[in-house]
Motif scaffolding. Structure first.
Motif, PDB file in Angstrom:
ATOM      1  N   TYR A  70       0.840  -1.196   0.000  1.00 13.09           N
ATOM      2  CA  TYR A  70       0.000   0.000   0.000  1.00 13.09           C
ATOM      3  C   TYR A  70       0.878   1.251   0.000  1.00 13.09           C
ATOM      4  O   TYR A  70       1.997   1.230   0.520  1.00 13.09           O
ATOM      5  CB  TYR A  70      -0.853   0.046   1.282  1.00 13.09           C
ATOM      6  CG  TYR A  70      -2.038  -0.884   1.314  1.00 13.09           C
ATOM      7  CD1 TYR A  70      -3.100  -0.742   0.426  1.00 13.09           C
ATOM      8  CD2 TYR A  70      -2.117  -1.888   2.273  1.00 13.09           C
ATOM      9  CE1 TYR A  70      -4.207  -1.580   0.490  1.00 13.09           C
ATOM     10  CE2 TYR A  70      -3.224  -2.745   2.344  1.00 13.09           C
ATOM     11  CZ  TYR A  70      -4.266  -2.579   1.446  1.00 13.09           C
ATOM     12  OH  TYR A  70      -5.348  -3.407   1.512  1.00 13.09           O
ATOM     13  N   SER A  71       0.372   2.339  -0.549  1.00 11.14           N
ATOM     14  CA  SER A  71       1.077   3.616  -0.452  1.00 11.14           C
ATOM     15  C   SER A  71       0.057   4.737  -0.263  1.00 11.14           C
ATOM     16  O   SER A  71      -1.139   4.476  -0.129  1.00 11.14           O
ATOM     17  CB  SER A  71       1.953   3.840  -1.688  1.00 11.14           C
ATOM     18  OG  SER A  71       1.187   3.787  -2.872  1.00 11.14           O
ATOM     19  N   THR A  72       0.529   5.977  -0.234  1.00  8.87           N
ATOM     20  CA  THR A  72      -0.360   7.086   0.123  1.00  8.87           C
ATOM     21  C   THR A  72      -1.299   7.443  -1.032  1.00  8.87           C
ATOM     22  O   THR A  72      -0.971   7.248  -2.195  1.00  8.87           O
ATOM     23  CB  THR A  72       0.441   8.353   0.467  1.00  8.87           C
ATOM     24  OG1 THR A  72       1.195   8.718  -0.682  1.00  8.87           O
ATOM     25  CG2 THR A  72       1.383   8.099   1.630  1.00  8.87           C
ATOM     26  N   HIS A 268      -5.578   4.260  -3.543  1.00  7.59           N
ATOM     27  CA  HIS A 268      -4.453   4.933  -4.202  1.00  7.59           C
ATOM     28  C   HIS A 268      -4.214   4.255  -5.538  1.00  7.59           C
ATOM     29  O   HIS A 268      -4.710   3.157  -5.783  1.00  7.59           O
ATOM     30  CB  HIS A 268      -3.184   4.888  -3.336  1.00  7.59           C
ATOM     31  CG  HIS A 268      -2.641   3.506  -3.089  1.00  7.59           C
ATOM     32  ND1 HIS A 268      -1.799   2.870  -3.981  1.00  7.59           N
ATOM     33  CD2 HIS A 268      -2.839   2.629  -2.081  1.00  7.59           C
ATOM     34  CE1 HIS A 268      -1.484   1.668  -3.508  1.00  7.59           C
ATOM     35  NE2 HIS A 268      -2.114   1.485  -2.354  1.00  7.59           N
ATOM     36  N   THR A 269      -3.443   4.924  -6.398  1.00  3.97           N
ATOM     37  CA  THR A 269      -3.056   4.339  -7.683  1.00  3.97           C
ATOM     38  C   THR A 269      -1.909   3.347  -7.441  1.00  3.97           C
ATOM     39  O   THR A 269      -1.080   3.560  -6.557  1.00  3.97           O
ATOM     40  CB  THR A 269      -2.663   5.473  -8.652  1.00  3.97           C
ATOM     41  OG1 THR A 269      -3.846   6.228  -8.944  1.00  3.97           O
ATOM     42  CG2 THR A 269      -2.074   4.939  -9.948  1.00  3.97           C
ATOM     43  N   ALA A 270      -1.889   2.274  -8.230  1.00  7.70           N
ATOM     44  CA  ALA A 270      -0.932   1.191  -8.016  1.00  7.70           C
ATOM     45  C   ALA A 270       0.494   1.715  -7.784  1.00  7.70           C
ATOM     46  O   ALA A 270       1.020   2.500  -8.579  1.00  7.70           O
ATOM     47  CB  ALA A 270      -0.954   0.240  -9.205  1.00  7.70           C
TER      48      ALA A 270
ATOM     49  N   SER B 103      -9.950  -1.806  -9.485  1.00  8.48           N
ATOM     50  CA  SER B 103      -8.680  -1.291  -8.962  1.00  8.48           C
ATOM     51  C   SER B 103      -8.713  -1.430  -7.440  1.00  8.48           C
ATOM     52  O   SER B 103      -8.924  -0.461  -6.721  1.00  8.48           O
ATOM     53  CB  SER B 103      -8.484   0.149  -9.419  1.00  8.48           C
ATOM     54  OG  SER B 103      -8.509   0.216 -10.831  1.00  8.48           O
ATOM     55  N   GLY B 104      -8.486  -2.655  -6.982  1.00 10.15           N
ATOM     56  CA  GLY B 104      -8.662  -2.982  -5.567  1.00 10.15           C
ATOM     57  C   GLY B 104     -10.137  -3.187  -5.260  1.00 10.15           C
ATOM     58  O   GLY B 104     -11.009  -2.721  -6.010  1.00 10.15           O
ATOM     59  N   SER B 105     -10.440  -3.886  -4.153  1.00  8.38           N
ATOM     60  CA  SER B 105     -11.868  -4.075  -3.858  1.00  8.38           C
ATOM     61  C   SER B 105     -12.491  -2.770  -3.365  1.00  8.38           C
ATOM     62  O   SER B 105     -13.706  -2.596  -3.413  1.00  8.38           O
ATOM     63  CB  SER B 105     -12.094  -5.224  -2.879  1.00  8.38           C
ATOM     64  OG  SER B 105     -11.529  -4.935  -1.637  1.00  8.38           O
ATOM     65  N   GLY B 242      -0.243  -3.276  -3.350  1.00  9.88           N
ATOM     66  CA  GLY B 242       0.264  -2.173  -4.168  1.00  9.88           C
ATOM     67  C   GLY B 242      -0.053  -2.334  -5.642  1.00  9.88           C
ATOM     68  O   GLY B 242       0.021  -1.378  -6.410  1.00  9.88           O
ATOM     69  N   MET B 243      -0.430  -3.557  -6.055  1.00  7.49           N
ATOM     70  CA  MET B 243      -0.814  -3.807  -7.446  1.00  7.49           C
ATOM     71  C   MET B 243      -2.240  -3.360  -7.726  1.00  7.49           C
ATOM     72  O   MET B 243      -2.635  -3.225  -8.879  1.00  7.49           O
ATOM     73  CB  MET B 243      -0.684  -5.295  -7.766  1.00  7.49           C
ATOM     74  CG  MET B 243       0.734  -5.793  -7.748  1.00  7.49           C
ATOM     75  SD  MET B 243       1.595  -5.294  -9.236  1.00  7.49           S
ATOM     76  CE  MET B 243       0.788  -6.368 -10.414  1.00  7.49           C
TER      77      MET B 243
END
Lengths: 405, 405
Positions: A70-72, A268-270, B103-105, B242-243
């Motif tokens: 995960y990121s900001t 957040h975006t990947a 883009s993620g759940s 992060g993906m």
């Protein structure tokens, strides 16, 4: 097997699949001269640099774990720093606090709609304009009006003015500096936010650069923090659309609000994509833009030359200074929707123009993209298309029977 | 430098930054025993397999260009096929048409809110429940009510019942099979859609698997097409957050509507990420889940043992069979918000529980995550935290002065 009936939101009830989009999807995999999609030529993607960037980002366990974690919500700081510097080269005095990384600039449009629009809020756009912007904003159920005749008062007084100032999708037109100043004045008078969609701005083939509206706004306001322009940028037309990296640049107060809305939308975006894109952009952005311009300029020239050679009387078209699109205006009585199946049977694809008009007008228009075909294909495709148009122009009855085929 | 004042949407006016989130962000980079974030341990990411997958996806110019190009909104077909097969192993008879890649759940939740909710539509959730779901749905301005006491009639009659049936965020609780059937019956009576958030479902450490609500629904309905459950899955807790790859599985009619809404929201999820994730999931999903379970089970056991050892009288906690979270209920008069700064000064982080309650209750609760710390850190952290709670429990005045520190 009967689907249940649920209570949907009023926005969802109004959304329906575009028949044209479905039609074009079905034929996407056949051998086809496609002037339809506004998509970059994949042969131009800097594949070797992306390979190098992945190797870098997965070069050691520590950086790889950062890329996979995960990121900001606001985005990867080195990429925001690179983008702030990039915006400064465009005359926009941005810092990383003025940048939100988005999942393509399409997400920027969606978040801005979410930020500004209640049902029946006013949105001003050019007509025709980008179909995807109409789609994004429609989810918030606004009232659209045209740039030439905006509704100025009442609950539908515009909160948002959407502009594609350079080589617009779909008509290829560019706003003059005077027109940009007028749009700013108009937005000020309305106290509206300007959304500057800069998707194609880097792809200029002739003439002088015209300053971004965000840059004119910042110059007049004295600081980016007192501007009313949200600049939506993207790497999709220059480096890669499949990576889904765009950005919004604007005053910190609005960027912070958009960041909160993005948190609810997709966290957040990947992370990986931001790290890789930072690496690639830092390595090659200017060179890649220069290389892309050379290729697309030749294709635009080929399409304009073929139109000049083969166009039947009564056909009009734009002469874009950049971007990906030429816009055709057919004789009034020809319906481009009805021409499409005929063209598809001859392995030519285009997008009928009505979809780009919020009011359903423009049935005698079409959008041609020159980004995906080489010069020889363009020559053949324009010849065939012009023959079809010529036939339709002289034989009304034939055209009208298209509807039943 | 004064920001201009714009007319924002009523949703955006209501959104504000979480003070707790901001506080935790500031201390994220210090050396800290963090029970705060619900995030996976990056040491568990299958880095070598991701490296291998990138090499595969960038192994030749043709596949690399596909990975870097636009793709369809519904998602990469081989990944949807893999996910359909995966859903079948969970008892949900899905085909790729029943799957939308998101883009993620988190994006799944946002799109479902967009699909179903008008202002003041009813949403039923457990209380406490996942903060991010409250955030996503709030953008559509619904009325929240509790699973125990839903508002049943009028305009706020629930359209959407949000459940995290396995090892819920934040309280670690699991719904029994009976409770799942009851929830289905209740949703049927209301003609509401069930959103089954399965973020943690793969991470079971004890006891028997309980069928997914989507599976019970399909069994009773006879076909997935007649179900009312939208199952939201994710790779974020098992392979990589992060993906940003999640999915929604449900009846085709709703999946198609969600696909249209996603098109306006971000066109599609990054092509590269879908191709890479397909490669990694096909190579290692089951093994990776098994490996992750062993590590997190030991950490859960360590946290439960430390709580049993150090908890002061009056402290209650849940004993989750899986997931990442233990939920603490402190003596009534202790405010976890006020305890947090005190804990941070001792390098311990947690999330106060009030944020997980739509109605602002739960001030004497907190969420502890055991996924990120090893057993030794857990022992030390729980000892220190329990000492703080014990002190607060016996010295009311001290606690109340926390507010001013």
């Amino acid at each position: 097997m009967t689907p249940l009936e649920f209570r949907l939101s009023s926005r969802a009830k109004a959304f329906k699949a575009s028949e044209i989009r479905e039609l074009l999807k079905l034929i996407g995999h056949r051998s086809m001269i496609s002037f339809a999609g506004g998509i970059p030529d994949p042969a131009l993607f800097p594949v070797a640099l992306f390979q190098h960037a992945w190797r870098h980002v997965f070069g050691g366990p520590s950086i790889a774990r950062e890329a996979l974690q995960y990121s900001t919500t606001e985005g990867y700081l080195p990429l925001r720093q690179w983008l702030a510097a990039h915006m400064n080269t465009l005359g926009v005095p941005a810092t990383p606090d003025n940048i939100l990384i988005t999942s393509g600039s399409q997400q920027g449009l969606d978040l801005i709609g979410k930020l500004l629009l209640d049902p029946e809020s006013g949105v001003v756009t050019a007509s025709p304009t980008y179909l995807g912007a109409l789609q994004s904003f429609s989810a918030y159920e606004p009232c659209f009006s045209s740039l030439d005749a905006p509704q100025l008062t009442g609950p539908a007084a515009p909160r948002l003015v959407y502009l594609v100032p350079d080589f617009a999708n779909p008509d290829g037109r560019t706003m003059s500096k005077t027109a940009r100043h007028q749009a700013l004045d108009q937005a000020k008078a309305l106290n509206a936010v300007i959304v500057e969609d800069a998707a194609y701005s880097a792809l200029r083939y002739d003439g002088e650069d015209i300053p971004a509206i965000a840059s004119l706004d910042a110059r007049l306001a004295g600081s980016i923090e007192s501007t009313r322009t949200l600049y939506c940028g993207t790497f999709s037309k220059t480096l890669s659309p499949g990576m889904r990296i765009g950005w919004v640049c604007g005053p910190t107060a609005l960027i912070r609000k958009l960041t909160l809305l993005k948190q609810g939308a997709d966290l957040h975006t990947a992370t990986t994509n931001q790290m890789v894109m930072h690496h690639v952009a830092a390595a090659c952005y200017d060179a890649q833009v220069a290389r892309t311009r050379v290729v697309y300029k030749a294709r635009r020239d080929a399409m304009l030359a073929a139109l000049a050679r083969y166009a039947p009387p009564g056909l009009k078209w734009t002469k874009p200074e950049g971007g990906m699109f030429i816009w055709l205006e057919l004789p009034d009585h020809i319906d481009a929707d009805l021409l499409l199946p005929q063209a598809l049977r001859q392995d030519i694809a285009f997008v009928p123009g009505a979809a780009f008009h919020a009011d359903g007008s423009g049935r005698n228009t079409m959008r041609l993209s020159f980004s995906l075909c080489d010069e020889a294909q363009i020559e053949v495709g324009i010849f065939k298309l012009c023959s079809l148009i010529a036939k339709a122009a002289t034989a009304r009855d034939d055209v009208l029977t298209f509807a039943s085929t």
